[in-house]
Scaffold this motif. Structure first.
Motif, PDB file in Angstrom:
ATOM      1  N   GLU A  62       1.381  -1.049   0.220  1.00 35.61           N
ATOM      2  CA  GLU A  62      -0.254   0.247  -0.132  1.00 35.61           C
ATOM      3  C   GLU A  62       1.137   1.222  -0.486  1.00 35.61           C
ATOM      4  O   GLU A  62       0.644   2.074  -0.666  1.00 35.61           O
ATOM      5  CB  GLU A  62      -1.529   0.609   1.135  1.00 35.61           C
ATOM      6  CG  GLU A  62      -1.563   1.563   1.105  1.00 35.61           C
ATOM      7  CD  GLU A  62      -2.634   1.252   2.728  1.00 35.61           C
ATOM      8  OE1 GLU A  62      -2.980   2.589   3.091  1.00 35.61           O
ATOM      9  OE2 GLU A  62      -3.241  -0.074   2.627  1.00 35.61           O
ATOM     10  N   THR A  65       2.848   1.581  -3.166  1.00 32.65           N
ATOM     11  CA  THR A  65       1.855   2.231  -4.740  1.00 32.65           C
ATOM     12  C   THR A  65       1.283   3.711  -4.475  1.00 32.65           C
ATOM     13  O   THR A  65       1.091   3.602  -5.582  1.00 32.65           O
ATOM     14  CB  THR A  65       0.741   1.234  -4.439  1.00 32.65           C
ATOM     15  OG1 THR A  65       0.138   1.140  -3.737  1.00 32.65           O
ATOM     16  CG2 THR A  65       1.739  -0.206  -5.762  1.00 32.65           C
ATOM     17  N   THR A  66       1.028   4.218  -2.795  1.00 36.37           N
ATOM     18  CA  THR A  66       0.474   5.111  -2.505  1.00 36.37           C
ATOM     19  C   THR A  66       1.519   6.361  -2.792  1.00 36.37           C
ATOM     20  O   THR A  66       1.079   7.463  -3.398  1.00 36.37           O
ATOM     21  CB  THR A  66      -0.099   5.091  -1.508  1.00 36.37           C
ATOM     22  OG1 THR A  66      -0.615   4.206  -1.314  1.00 36.37           O
ATOM     23  CG2 THR A  66      -0.993   6.852  -1.308  1.00 36.37           C
ATOM     24  N   LYS A 223      -4.477  -4.902  -7.336  1.00 36.82           N
ATOM     25  CA  LYS A 223      -5.955  -5.271  -6.199  1.00 36.82           C
ATOM     26  C   LYS A 223      -5.293  -6.608  -5.508  1.00 36.82           C
ATOM     27  O   LYS A 223      -5.501  -6.958  -4.912  1.00 36.82           O
ATOM     28  CB  LYS A 223      -6.697  -4.636  -6.323  1.00 36.82           C
ATOM     29  CG  LYS A 223      -6.895  -3.038  -6.452  1.00 36.82           C
ATOM     30  CD  LYS A 223      -8.223  -2.516  -5.758  1.00 36.82           C
ATOM     31  CE  LYS A 223      -8.412  -0.956  -6.215  1.00 36.82           C
ATOM     32  NZ  LYS A 223      -9.806  -0.342  -5.444  1.00 36.82           N
ATOM     33  N   ARG A 380      -2.527   6.452   7.021  1.00 35.49           N
ATOM     34  CA  ARG A 380      -4.227   6.896   7.009  1.00 35.49           C
ATOM     35  C   ARG A 380      -4.588   7.323   7.217  1.00 35.49           C
ATOM     36  O   ARG A 380      -5.774   8.461   7.021  1.00 35.49           O
ATOM     37  CB  ARG A 380      -4.111   5.114   7.227  1.00 35.49           C
ATOM     38  CG  ARG A 380      -3.874   3.987   6.672  1.00 35.49           C
ATOM     39  CD  ARG A 380      -5.129   3.535   5.791  1.00 35.49           C
ATOM     40  NE  ARG A 380      -5.013   2.006   4.546  1.00 35.49           N
ATOM     41  CZ  ARG A 380      -5.857   1.255   5.285  1.00 35.49           C
ATOM     42  NH1 ARG A 380      -6.934   1.568   6.071  1.00 35.49           N
ATOM     43  NH2 ARG A 380      -5.462   0.239   4.134  1.00 35.49           N
ATOM     44  N   ASP A 383      -3.673  11.776   5.831  1.00 36.16           N
ATOM     45  CA  ASP A 383      -3.949  11.596   4.205  1.00 36.16           C
ATOM     46  C   ASP A 383      -4.916  10.548   3.767  1.00 36.16           C
ATOM     47  O   ASP A 383      -4.561  10.070   2.479  1.00 36.16           O
ATOM     48  CB  ASP A 383      -2.204  11.687   4.089  1.00 36.16           C
ATOM     49  CG  ASP A 383      -2.424  11.818   2.720  1.00 36.16           C
ATOM     50  OD1 ASP A 383      -3.230  12.724   1.938  1.00 36.16           O
ATOM     51  OD2 ASP A 383      -1.117  11.449   1.770  1.00 36.16           O
ATOM     52  N   ASP A 385      -7.652  10.929   2.416  1.00 35.10           N
ATOM     53  CA  ASP A 385      -8.495  10.866   1.338  1.00 35.10           C
ATOM     54  C   ASP A 385      -7.697  10.923  -0.320  1.00 35.10           C
ATOM     55  O   ASP A 385      -7.188  10.784  -1.336  1.00 35.10           O
ATOM     56  CB  ASP A 385      -8.670  12.171   1.043  1.00 35.10           C
ATOM     57  CG  ASP A 385      -9.561  13.036   2.236  1.00 35.10           C
ATOM     58  OD1 ASP A 385     -10.609  11.415   2.203  1.00 35.10           O
ATOM     59  OD2 ASP A 385      -9.897  13.974   2.304  1.00 35.10           O
ATOM     60  N   ARG A 386      -5.950  10.641  -0.141  1.00 35.84           N
ATOM     61  CA  ARG A 386      -4.672   9.948  -0.977  1.00 35.84           C
ATOM     62  C   ARG A 386      -5.810   9.066  -1.330  1.00 35.84           C
ATOM     63  O   ARG A 386      -6.010   7.636  -1.284  1.00 35.84           O
ATOM     64  CB  ARG A 386      -3.997  10.130  -0.423  1.00 35.84           C
ATOM     65  CG  ARG A 386      -2.696  10.098  -2.023  1.00 35.84           C
ATOM     66  CD  ARG A 386      -1.078   9.872  -1.193  1.00 35.84           C
ATOM     67  NE  ARG A 386      -0.455  10.057  -2.062  1.00 35.84           N
ATOM     68  CZ  ARG A 386       0.320  11.425  -2.571  1.00 35.84           C
ATOM     69  NH1 ARG A 386       0.031  12.270  -1.898  1.00 35.84           N
ATOM     70  NH2 ARG A 386       1.647  10.987  -3.414  1.00 35.84           N
ATOM     71  N   GLU A 387      -5.335   8.574  -3.287  1.00 32.63           N
ATOM     72  CA  GLU A 387      -6.015   7.518  -3.714  1.00 32.63           C
ATOM     73  C   GLU A 387      -4.667   6.242  -3.295  1.00 32.63           C
ATOM     74  O   GLU A 387      -3.759   6.936  -3.883  1.00 32.63           O
ATOM     75  CB  GLU A 387      -5.953   7.814  -5.224  1.00 32.63           C
ATOM     76  CG  GLU A 387      -6.341   6.977  -5.697  1.00 32.63           C
ATOM     77  CD  GLU A 387      -6.370   6.885  -7.560  1.00 32.63           C
ATOM     78  OE1 GLU A 387      -6.368   6.180  -8.717  1.00 32.63           O
ATOM     79  OE2 GLU A 387      -5.903   8.072  -8.024  1.00 32.63           O
ATOM     80  N   ARG A 388      -5.297   5.758  -3.291  1.00 32.47           N
ATOM     81  CA  ARG A 388      -4.454   3.974  -3.372  1.00 32.47           C
ATOM     82  C   ARG A 388      -5.170   3.243  -4.059  1.00 32.47           C
ATOM     83  O   ARG A 388      -6.024   2.743  -4.230  1.00 32.47           O
ATOM     84  CB  ARG A 388      -4.179   3.089  -1.239  1.00 32.47           C
ATOM     85  CG  ARG A 388      -4.397   4.777  -0.218  1.00 32.47           C
ATOM     86  CD  ARG A 388      -4.631   4.263   0.709  1.00 32.47           C
ATOM     87  NE  ARG A 388      -3.927   4.834   2.062  1.00 32.47           N
ATOM     88  CZ  ARG A 388      -3.431   6.336   2.619  1.00 32.47           C
ATOM     89  NH1 ARG A 388      -4.306   7.174   1.795  1.00 32.47           N
ATOM     90  NH2 ARG A 388      -2.569   6.173   3.305  1.00 32.47           N
ATOM     91  N   PRO A 389      -3.655   2.995  -5.133  1.00 29.27           N
ATOM     92  CA  PRO A 389      -3.846   1.805  -6.073  1.00 29.27           C
ATOM     93  C   PRO A 389      -4.224   0.567  -5.348  1.00 29.27           C
ATOM     94  O   PRO A 389      -4.784  -0.649  -5.884  1.00 29.27           O
ATOM     95  CB  PRO A 389      -2.589   2.106  -6.791  1.00 29.27           C
ATOM     96  CG  PRO A 389      -2.192   3.052  -6.356  1.00 29.27           C
ATOM     97  CD  PRO A 389      -2.447   3.764  -5.378  1.00 29.27           C
ATOM     98  N   LYS A 391      -5.063  -1.026  -1.595  1.00 30.45           N
ATOM     99  CA  LYS A 391      -5.060  -0.314  -0.377  1.00 30.45           C
ATOM    100  C   LYS A 391      -5.051  -2.126   0.866  1.00 30.45           C
ATOM    101  O   LYS A 391      -6.422  -2.881   0.294  1.00 30.45           O
ATOM    102  CB  LYS A 391      -6.538  -0.034  -0.059  1.00 30.45           C
ATOM    103  CG  LYS A 391      -7.141   1.101   1.369  1.00 30.45           C
ATOM    104  CD  LYS A 391      -7.936   1.946   1.644  1.00 30.45           C
ATOM    105  CE  LYS A 391      -8.636   2.099   2.750  1.00 30.45           C
ATOM    106  NZ  LYS A 391      -9.850   2.908   2.413  1.00 30.45           N
TER     107      LYS A 391
END
Length: 457
Positions: A62, A65-66, A223, A380, A383, A385-389, A391
């Motif tokens: 996670e 990739t984030t 994912k 977590r 931050d 709201d950040r997009e996590r490819p 999770k």
């Protein structure tokens, strides 16, 4: 046309990810220290695979990739807890490398003695170790260090070695019996200081799976594929190590197994006599020692370079080659520190210099990962709201357990590795140098981080 190109790029299959993770993480020289635990290592491999490796792999996936900056673990810790803690993570992550280099230089010498049946004096031994260190250092200064053929040849060599040791062990067990008791009772965990002190090696053998996360952009379904690659990669690595460890256990009682020469000693005993096969395995083993360092150098050096560019490590760390942009400054420092260690080795009060250096390098590396787990939870939170490819799935309680259990395991393992617990002479001579080395490493790190802060003002 662009869509077709993107489609072609995203062809990194699950098999490719599993293979790459096994190639990068599998370290042949740590098979003997793990085997020294004895048959109970089978229990520890299973328990740590479940309670450490699985959550560690998912969490690093996670984060990787984030936050896919070049800083890796330094960047994650810095984002969560600030620059100073990021600098500490970068320092520990990097400093393990020159210490590891020194340990492998010592082991390289021992393998030469084993396979060519010669006795090398102290002066000649230091000379060979320095040639090893600076040969690796020079290679790491050039882009050849990023060449895939080094990794591919190393993968073939590692597989041949592991399968040979394990296969010979099965043959020895069938024809001559076992040197150790592999019954169900014998495989139960032992909680003596010697066995517990080697558990850090198993954790060390699991680290490095962040590489899987960097492949997310080339996967069709990260994912799904990332957790599958982590699980299958971890299982395969455990199988390779345990297969080789069984071979060593078939030949040598675990109480007599050398953490440095155990692998080649086992080959000699399993084969029964000195021949071309023994020499071939020894040469392949020596190649893996070089290739391990060359393959890992870019990762640790670029993390240190990135931290220096952010003024969290001294300026010398960010010196780059003008043509290739390779991190020259930090690479030369690797050679200098490893040189100091092997020259000082004869004065260290430890009969097993390889283990003294290797365990110190393990302590430093594990220490950097301790900071990773709380960083995951904090990122977590701050931050979210950040997009996590990718999770990590699970309810809040499960996420906390997946964070704190591996962190506690790391802390306990470091204590067991570096602190004398029973006060015995053998344990004191083994662990005191590691403890002193750990304290010195931390102090020098703090000096470097504070000096970098002043340079950046």
């Amino acid at each position: 046309m662009e869509a077709e190109t993107m489609q072609e790029k995203k062809q990194f299959r699950l098999f490719d990810a599993v293979l790459m993770s096994v190639v990068v993480v599998l370290v042949v020289e740590s098979a003997a220290p793990a085997a020294a635990i004895g048959p109970s290592q089978f229990f520890w491999w299973g328990a740590l695979l479940l309670f450490f490796f699985l959550p560690y792999g998912l969490i690093s996936a996670e984060l990787g990739t984030t936050y896919n900056d070049e800083g890796g673990i330094y960047d994650w810790v810095k984002r969560a807890f600030g620059r100073k803690w990021g600098g500490r993570a970068a320092w520990l992550y990097w400093i393990n490398f020159p210490i590891w280099m020194a340990s492998l230089a010592v082991l390289f010498n021992e393998v030469i003695e084993q396979i060519f049946r010669v006795k090398i004096g102290t002066g000649m031994g230091i000379g060979i170790e320095l040639l090893f260190i600076w040969g690796v250092t020079i290679i790491c200064c050039y882009p050849i260090a990023d060449s895939k053929w080094i990794l591919n040849l190393a993968a073939i060599a590692k597989v041949i070695i592991m399968l040979s040791v394990g296969g010979l062990g099965i043959y020895h067990a069938a024809t001559h019996g076992l040197a150790n008791d592999f019954s169900g009772t014998a495989m139960l965990p032992k909680f003596d200081a010697t066995s517990l002190g080697y558990i850090s090696v198993i954790l060390f053998n699991f680290l490095g799976f962040e590489v899987v996360a960097t492949m997310a952009g080339d996967m069709k379904n990260p994912k799904k594929q990332i957790p599958q690659a982590i699980i299958w990669g971890g299982v395969l690595i455990a199988v390779f190590y345990l297969f080789a460890a069984f071979g060593m256990g078939a030949a040598i009682p675990s109480s007599q197994l050398s953490t440095s020469g155990g692998l080649m000693d086992s080959i000699l005993l399993l084969v029964g006599h000195y021949n071309w096969f023994v020499v071939t395995i020894g040469v392949l083993f020596m190649y893996t020692l070089v290739s391990n360092l060359v393959s890992w150098s870019a990762g640790v050096n670029y993390v240190a370079l990135y931290a220096a560019k952010n003024n969290d490590l001294p300026k010398i760390f960010k010196k780059e080659s003008k043509k290739s942009h390779m991190p020259i400054g930090v690479t030369i420092l690797n050679g200098v520190i490893a040189t100091v260690l092997v020259i000082a080795a004869p004065f260290i009060p430890n009969p097993n210099i390889f283990w003294a250096f290797f365990s110190l390098n393990v302590v430093a590396l594990l220490g950097s990962y301790i900071l990773m787990f709380p960083s995951f939870l904090r990122l977590r939170k701050i931050d979210g709201d950040r997009e996590r490819p990718f999770k990590v799935p699970g309810r809040p309680l499960m996420i906390k357990l997946m964070t704190w259990i591996p962190m506690v395991l790391l802390i306990l393992t470091l204590i067991l590795t570096a602190f004398p617990l029973n006060g015995g002479q053998a344990e004191m001579s083994s662990k005191i140098p590691v403890l002193v080395g750990t304290v010195i490493t931390i102090i020098i790190g703090e000096i470097c981080i504070n000096y970098a802060e002043k340079q950046g003002k």
